[in-house]
Design an enzyme around this catalytic site. Sequence first.
Site, mmCIF file in Angstrom:
data_model
loop_
_atom_site.group_PDB
_atom_site.id
_atom_site.type_symbol
_atom_site.label_atom_id
_atom_site.label_comp_id
_atom_site.label_asym_id
_atom_site.label_seq_id
_atom_site.Cartn_x
_atom_site.Cartn_y
_atom_site.Cartn_z
ATOM 1 N N LYS A 158 -82.876 -7.590 32.512
ATOM 2 C CA LYS A 158 -83.327 -8.838 33.103
ATOM 3 C C LYS A 158 -84.379 -8.263 34.302
ATOM 4 O O LYS A 158 -84.447 -6.945 34.558
ATOM 5 C CB LYS A 158 -81.813 -9.574 33.745
ATOM 6 N N PHE B 111 -74.624 -23.099 38.109
ATOM 7 C CA PHE B 111 -75.268 -22.121 38.318
ATOM 8 C C PHE B 111 -76.529 -22.127 37.156
ATOM 9 O O PHE B 111 -77.459 -21.106 37.410
ATOM 10 C CB PHE B 111 -74.638 -20.627 38.156
ATOM 11 N N ARG C 227 -72.068 -4.793 23.286
ATOM 12 C CA ARG C 227 -71.113 -5.517 24.235
ATOM 13 C C ARG C 227 -70.294 -4.481 25.145
ATOM 14 O O ARG C 227 -69.872 -4.554 26.319
ATOM 15 C CB ARG C 227 -70.390 -6.588 23.503
ATOM 16 N N ARG D 292 -73.330 -2.206 33.171
ATOM 17 C CA ARG D 292 -72.943 -2.800 34.348
ATOM 18 C C ARG D 292 -71.867 -2.249 35.351
ATOM 19 O O ARG D 292 -72.147 -2.197 36.431
ATOM 20 C CB ARG D 292 -72.658 -4.189 33.767
ATOM 21 N N ASN E 102 -76.852 -8.709 37.246
ATOM 22 C CA ASN E 102 -75.909 -7.877 36.253
ATOM 23 C C ASN E 102 -76.901 -7.036 35.306
ATOM 24 O O ASN E 102 -76.230 -6.775 34.376
ATOM 25 C CB ASN E 102 -74.920 -8.438 35.672
ATOM 26 N N HIS F 266 -78.702 -8.365 29.429
ATOM 27 C CA HIS F 266 -78.073 -9.553 28.494
ATOM 28 C C HIS F 266 -77.960 -9.104 27.316
ATOM 29 O O HIS F 266 -79.009 -8.152 26.738
ATOM 30 C CB HIS F 266 -78.869 -10.769 28.477
#
Length: 152
Positions: free
Chosen positions: A11, A59, A87, A104, A114, A117
């Site tokens: 991100k 959000f 993950r 993270r 964070n 993705h």
Amino acid sequence: MTKERTFIAIKPDGVQRGYVSEIIGRFEKKGFKLVGLKQLIPSKELAQNHYGVHRERPFFGDLVDFISSGPVVAMVWEGEGVILSARKLIGSTKPLEAEPGTIRGDLAIDIGRNIIHGSDGEDTAKFEIDLWFNEEELCEWETSDLKWRSEN
């Protein structure tokens, strides 16, 4: 396990903070194969489609604004069990709950920033890969060290 693909996006906060090479390195060290890579500033439309599952959440607007606020490094990784393994590498959505050693857990503190993705399942991975990449942008190739990473 069968060979599968997953979508991973670094991100804008991860790009701006200089974590691109570290994150790619974690996936390479794990033994996954990078088959798609590009950097772009996503349009609002792309961000809305990507996060459409959250459309009714309070959000959603802020999330779309954030993802389209700067460069994103979009990737497709391939390998046995890559979705679940990615993950685990990424860690909990809430960075303060993420285990040390995860991306993270090591690099983020705020859920709204964070860093990364990752697809959460096979159907999501297919949808996200098709949304972010054209077939011509994905590279079919064989790694020279495959026999050293897997018995299969």
